[in-house]
Motif scaffolding. Sequence first.
Motif, PDB file in Angstrom:
ATOM      1  N   LYS A  96       0.875  -1.176   0.000  1.00 34.16           N
ATOM      2  CA  LYS A  96       0.000   0.000   0.000  1.00 34.16           C
ATOM      3  C   LYS A  96       0.906   1.218   0.000  1.00 34.16           C
ATOM      4  N   PRO A  97       0.702   2.171  -0.901  1.00 35.98           N
ATOM      5  CA  PRO A  97       1.608   3.326  -0.953  1.00 35.98           C
ATOM      6  C   PRO A  97       1.532   4.198   0.305  1.00 35.98           C
ATOM      7  N   VAL A  98       0.361   4.260   0.897  1.00 34.03           N
ATOM      8  CA  VAL A  98       0.260   5.000   2.158  1.00 34.03           C
ATOM      9  C   VAL A  98      -0.238   4.046   3.225  1.00 34.03           C
ATOM     10  N   GLN A  99       0.560   3.872   4.262  1.00 34.69           N
ATOM     11  CA  GLN A  99       0.169   2.990   5.370  1.00 34.69           C
ATOM     12  C   GLN A  99      -0.230   3.849   6.561  1.00 34.69           C
ATOM     13  N   ARG A 100      -1.382   3.529   7.111  1.00 38.16           N
ATOM     14  CA  ARG A 100      -1.866   4.232   8.309  1.00 38.16           C
ATOM     15  C   ARG A 100      -1.948   3.196   9.419  1.00 38.16           C
ATOM     16  N   LEU A 101      -1.016   3.292  10.361  1.00 38.28           N
ATOM     17  CA  LEU A 101      -0.875   2.222  11.347  1.00 38.28           C
ATOM     18  C   LEU A 101      -0.951   2.770  12.774  1.00 38.28           C
ATOM     19  N   PHE A 102      -1.511   1.946  13.662  1.00 41.34           N
ATOM     20  CA  PHE A 102      -1.414   2.308  15.084  1.00 41.34           C
ATOM     21  C   PHE A 102      -0.970   1.093  15.871  1.00 41.34           C
ATOM     22  N   THR A 103      -0.390   1.341  17.027  1.00 40.96           N
ATOM     23  CA  THR A 103       0.003   0.249  17.908  1.00 40.96           C
ATOM     24  C   THR A 103      -0.146   0.713  19.351  1.00 40.96           C
ATOM     25  N   ILE A 104      -0.430  -0.234  20.225  1.00 41.62           N
ATOM     26  CA  ILE A 104      -0.639   0.094  21.641  1.00 41.62           C
ATOM     27  C   ILE A 104       0.181  -0.888  22.461  1.00 41.62           C
ATOM     28  N   GLY A 105       0.962  -0.387  23.397  1.00 43.43           N
ATOM     29  CA  GLY A 105       1.709  -1.347  24.206  1.00 43.43           C
ATOM     30  C   GLY A 105       2.720  -0.695  25.127  1.00 43.43           C
ATOM     31  N   PRO A 106       3.440  -1.542  25.880  1.00 51.74           N
ATOM     32  CA  PRO A 106       4.382  -1.029  26.868  1.00 51.74           C
ATOM     33  C   PRO A 106       5.717  -0.578  26.257  1.00 51.74           C
ATOM     34  N   MET A 107       6.302   0.443  26.830  1.00 52.76           N
ATOM     35  CA  MET A 107       7.620   0.962  26.456  1.00 52.76           C
ATOM     36  C   MET A 107       8.447   1.009  27.748  1.00 52.76           C
ATOM     37  N   PHE A 108       9.762   1.091  27.599  1.00 51.67           N
ATOM     38  CA  PHE A 108      10.629   0.977  28.779  1.00 51.67           C
ATOM     39  C   PHE A 108      11.723   2.045  28.770  1.00 51.67           C
ATOM     40  N   ARG A 109      11.765   2.845  29.820  1.00 51.95           N
ATOM     41  CA  ARG A 109      12.850   3.825  29.933  1.00 51.95           C
ATOM     42  C   ARG A 109      13.300   3.880  31.383  1.00 51.95           C
ATOM     43  N   HIS A 110      14.614   3.878  31.566  1.00 53.39           N
ATOM     44  CA  HIS A 110      15.165   3.902  32.913  1.00 53.39           C
ATOM     45  C   HIS A 110      15.241   5.350  33.383  1.00 53.39           C
ATOM     46  N   GLU A 111      14.086   5.849  33.882  1.00 52.19           N
ATOM     47  CA  GLU A 111      14.000   7.233  34.342  1.00 52.19           C
ATOM     48  C   GLU A 111      13.696   7.218  35.836  1.00 52.19           C
ATOM     49  N   ARG A 112      13.756   8.390  36.459  1.00 52.47           N
ATOM     50  CA  ARG A 112      13.388   8.466  37.864  1.00 52.47           C
ATOM     51  C   ARG A 112      11.865   8.413  37.972  1.00 52.47           C
ATOM     52  N   PRO A 113      11.331   7.353  38.599  1.00 49.89           N
ATOM     53  CA  PRO A 113       9.875   7.216  38.644  1.00 49.89           C
ATOM     54  C   PRO A 113       9.238   8.336  39.460  1.00 49.89           C
ATOM     55  N   GLN A 114       8.174   8.881  38.975  1.00 50.41           N
ATOM     56  CA  GLN A 114       7.364   9.851  39.702  1.00 50.41           C
ATOM     57  C   GLN A 114       5.969   9.794  39.116  1.00 50.41           C
ATOM     58  N   LYS A 115       5.084  10.643  39.646  1.00 50.21           N
ATOM     59  CA  LYS A 115       3.716  10.652  39.142  1.00 50.21           C
ATOM     60  C   LYS A 115       3.714  10.862  37.619  1.00 50.21           C
ATOM     61  N   GLY A 116       3.124   9.960  36.872  1.00 53.30           N
ATOM     62  CA  GLY A 116       3.063  10.115  35.419  1.00 53.30           C
ATOM     63  C   GLY A 116       4.367   9.791  34.713  1.00 53.30           C
ATOM     64  N   ARG A 117       5.332   9.257  35.436  1.00 56.90           N
ATOM     65  CA  ARG A 117       6.609   8.873  34.815  1.00 56.90           C
ATOM     66  C   ARG A 117       7.050   7.537  35.396  1.00 56.90           C
ATOM     67  N   LEU A 118       7.009   6.512  34.552  1.00 58.30           N
ATOM     68  CA  LEU A 118       7.329   5.170  35.023  1.00 58.30           C
ATOM     69  C   LEU A 118       8.457   4.590  34.191  1.00 58.30           C
ATOM     70  N   ARG A 119       8.913   3.416  34.580  1.00 50.35           N
ATOM     71  CA  ARG A 119       9.969   2.758  33.814  1.00 50.35           C
ATOM     72  C   ARG A 119       9.361   1.814  32.779  1.00 50.35           C
ATOM     73  N   GLN A 120       8.281   1.154  33.140  1.00 46.81           N
ATOM     74  CA  GLN A 120       7.443   0.557  32.096  1.00 46.81           C
ATOM     75  C   GLN A 120       6.207   1.419  31.991  1.00 46.81           C
TER      76      GLN A 120
END
Length: 417
Positions: A96-120
């Motif tokens: 398909k010349p134009v692809q319109r895609l979505f995805t939903i799922g967990p991401m991972f970042r080693h940050e300092r956890p706080q309200k609204g900021r997690l590692r997963q």
Amino acid sequence: MKISALNGFKDIVPGEVELWQHVENVARDIFARFHFSEIRMPILEKTDLFARSIGEATDIVEKEMYTFVDKQITMRPEATASLLRAYIQHGLHVKKPVQRLFTIGPMFRHERPQKGRLRQFHQMDVEVLGAANPRVDAELMGLGSMLMEELGISVSLEMNSLGCPVCRPGFRETLLNFINERLEHLCDDCKRRSSTNPLRVLDCKNPKCREQVEEAPSIQEHLCEDCDTHFAAVQKNLQQLGVQYSLNKFMVRGLDYYTRTTFEFITEDLGAQAAVGAGGRYDGLIEQLGGPKNIPGIGFALGMERLVLLLQQQEQEQAAASGVDIFIAGLGEKASEFAFPLVHTLRLNKIVAAMDHEGRSLKSQMKQANKAGAAWVLIVGENELEQGQVVLRNMETKEQEEITTSSLIDILLEKLQ
Ligand code: ATP
Ligand code: MG
């Protein structure tokens, strides 16, 4: 020994999961209306994928990634790179010349956890591949706005252009000159960034740095003709859709792959975790990752934790806003003196009663009563009180009646119990 979840990793338990399902259902419904298809990618990818796309000199790659040092693999910190990897690997552009895609799922970042900021944490991510038209930029911002509106979340949309490989290097030089003149006043991070990634100095959160860059040159005034035309068209298209936005010359985003349009959905209700969603255009990235040439792309990701938090806060506010039976609004010290024991008597009679103790104006007390969801308001004016009169207002019907103070308690108990 009791074992609990890792710091920054969270269970989503019954009672809370329903709100997550709601957010996801509303989003899926809108994604379908915009004719997007779902794609799901694995959580582990080769480290190189993120180093090459997000950029070596970004916070994410420099310090936030969960990388297995012995294996050169990384838990995905965001979805775009993985999604493009899959797009290229499966030759989706041929299908398909134009692809319109979505995805939903967990991401991972080693940050300092706080309200609204997690590692997963969890993202809902939307990408359009193969479309360069500025209408698509506006369409995606329109999708985000529609989603916020249908969730009942109030956010503002901020937009900027980051130019392209033609005009950004020139702006980078201009900016660097500006930064170098002020280098001694900047934080250590910014001193370092000035040589690796000077644009990042523009969105440093340090108040001192902010003050220093207040007068910094704006990339919006240094765009090449093509980027400028694109930027103007996006704005025209947003206006056509009736999508509210504002321009922010300081928004540069923490990922290197962006070109031209970048945008963020911002809330004032989550403290420092202000971005509910963010994204932009990345016209060279597919080629850079080894894919076919000249396939433009644009996308954005919404942080689900932050959406859920905002909905939870709203629920709490609504709960707090219901349940007051009567609010006594008084003007002047005499009125307060009258109201104070009255409130107590009403409470003795199991009535939820409230009054103001801060000497606010009548208007602001009425607002307070409204916020508290008061069914009735008793208005106690000083002059009226001298004549033994008060006014009882039904907040639903807006009807008012005068009552003599001598029979007040009886009447109130009759109406309220
Ligand atoms: P921030 O400035 O808050 O660190 P970001 O620019 O790093 O955000 P993006 O990489 O653009 O965020 O990710 C898109 C969205 O994902 C953000 O707007 C936010 O809502 C959410 N998000 C990012 N990092 C986290 C995290 N550690 N925990 C929860 N949500 C996050
Ligand atoms: Mg971040």
